[in-house]
Design an enzyme around this catalytic site. Structure first.
Site, PDB file in Angstrom:
ATOM      1  N   LYS A 161       0.861  -1.194   0.000  1.00  0.00           N
ATOM      2  CA  LYS A 161       0.000   0.000   0.000  1.00  0.00           C
ATOM      3  C   LYS A 161       0.888   1.231   0.000  1.00  0.00           C
ATOM      4  O   LYS A 161       1.829   1.335   0.793  1.00  0.00           O
ATOM      5  CB  LYS A 161      -0.867  -0.029   1.241  1.00  0.00           C
ATOM      6  CG  LYS A 161      -1.565   1.251   1.589  1.00  0.00           C
ATOM      7  CD  LYS A 161      -2.538   0.978   2.703  1.00  0.00           C
ATOM      8  CE  LYS A 161      -2.965   2.215   3.411  1.00  0.00           C
ATOM      9  NZ  LYS A 161      -3.949   1.935   4.441  1.00  0.00           N
TER      10      LYS A 161
HETATM   11  C1  5RP Z   1      -2.413   4.505   8.547  1.00  0.00           C
HETATM   12  C2  5RP Z   1      -2.961   3.622   7.510  1.00  0.00           C
HETATM   13  C3  5RP Z   1      -4.290   3.946   6.966  1.00  0.00           C
HETATM   14  O1  5RP Z   1      -4.988   2.763   6.803  1.00  0.00           O
HETATM   15  C4  5RP Z   1      -4.095   4.634   5.659  1.00  0.00           C
HETATM   16  O2  5RP Z   1      -3.512   5.862   5.856  1.00  0.00           O
HETATM   17  C5  5RP Z   1      -5.356   4.657   4.768  1.00  0.00           C
HETATM   18  O3  5RP Z   1      -6.192   5.570   5.122  1.00  0.00           O
HETATM   19  P1  5RP Z   1      -6.347   6.988   4.437  1.00  0.00           P
HETATM   20  O4  5RP Z   1      -7.065   6.726   3.130  1.00  0.00           O
HETATM   21  O5  5RP Z   1      -7.162   7.732   5.433  1.00  0.00           O
HETATM   22  O6  5RP Z   1      -4.965   7.567   4.194  1.00  0.00           O
HETATM   23  O7  5RP Z   1      -2.371   2.662   7.098  1.00  0.00           O
HETATM   24  O8  5RP Z   1      -1.143   4.171   8.808  1.00  0.00           O
END
Ligand code: 5RP
Length: 268
Positions: free
Chosen positions: A173
């Site tokens: 991610k």
């Molecule tokens: C925090 C994360 C969150 O899941 C990630 O930031 C995703 O959320 P957003 O779309 O609010 O950024 O991993 O560490």
């Protein structure tokens, strides 16, 4: 890749489209009761029908999600710091693989902090987690580039994603950026994007659209859904963009129409 691991991964990234809408509500692990997640159970419940996967912590899973809910879980298993500290990279593994199995998760997630003071520790934690999780066929999601001081350009994000993949993460991610194709093309495992800070709905839909167009398998989105003035409208729109490749304008109409319905219901 063994059968169990492939099977779990296919519960997260849907084989019919090769895409996924992950709903991220794990923010409390370092932010506490952040806006929109004060009562996570109430936030999540109406969004579940439109999410392919729920990403959250074990505390929220155990206490706020009905165990009879049929949604694949990606469990955040890293933590140990808070927003009050300057160095967010001081994280370790906070959930055993035994507990993840007990919770019947489809995947586990941790953050890695490339370029931060605890780079080595977080990369080693990832390697250890992958060893443990692979023993039981559980895919690992590496979350990259969290932290306010990170320059989120293609060079840096490609570096983070590639390191995660080289070390064995099953999917990654990251954040969307200019030249995003470079991040995806140099990462041999699927990439999903985080939404980041709340931005106008149309811009968030554009972000999701750009990301999948440029090779992401989907989103792992949080604030731009649950902090929207119409979270159900947003997740429906993101879902149609990710799985059906609809244009942003059509996605925005889905959001607006859901919002208008809500107003009508509230007035009636
Ligand atoms: C925090 C994360 C969150 O899941 C990630 O930031 C995703 O959320 P957003 O779309 O609010 O950024 O991993 O560490």
């Amino acid at each position: 890749m063994d059968w169990g691991l492939k099977n779990r991964l296919s519960r997260i990234i849907k084989p019919d489209t090769g895409r996924t809408v992950m709903l991220a509500v794990d923010h409390g692990y370092f932010l506490g009761p952040t806006t929109g997640l004060e009562e996570p159970g109430k936030t999540v419940e109406p969004l579940l029908p439109y999410a392919d996967t729920l990403m959250l912590t074990r505390g929220v899973l155990r206490n706020c999600v009905d165990p009879e809910t049929d949604i694949p879980i990606v469990l955040r298993v890293s933590g140990g710091t808070s927003v009050l500290k300057d160095d967010l990279s001081n994280e370790g593994i906070t959930v055993s693989i035994r507990d993840a199995i007990r919770l019947n998760v489809s995947g586990v997630a941790l953050s890695i902090f490339v370029g931060a003071p605890n780079e080595r520790e977080t990369l080693q934690s990832m390697a250890d987690l992958i060893d443990d999780a692979e023993e039981f066929g559980i895919p690992v999601l590496a979350v990259t580039a969290v932290g306010k001081d990170m320059v989120r350009d293609a060079r840096y994000l490609a570096l983070c994603c590639r390191i995660a993949a080289e070390m064995g993460a099953h999917f990654v991610k990251t954040y969307y950026c200019d030249d995003f194709e470079r991040v995806v093309s140099t990462c041999p495992v699927p990439v999903v994007i985080a939404g980041g800070k709340k931005i106008p709905e149309n811009d968030a839909l554009q972000l999701a659209h750009n990301a999948v167009k440029r090779g992401a398998v989907g989103v792992d989105m949080g604030r731009n859904i649950f902090q929207s003035d119409c979270p159900v409208g947003m997740i429906k729109a993101v879902r149609a963009i990710v799985h059906e490749n609809i244009p942003v304008e059509e996605g925005y109409k889905i959001y607006e129409s859901e919002k208008a319905n809500n107003v009508k219901t509230a007035v009636a």
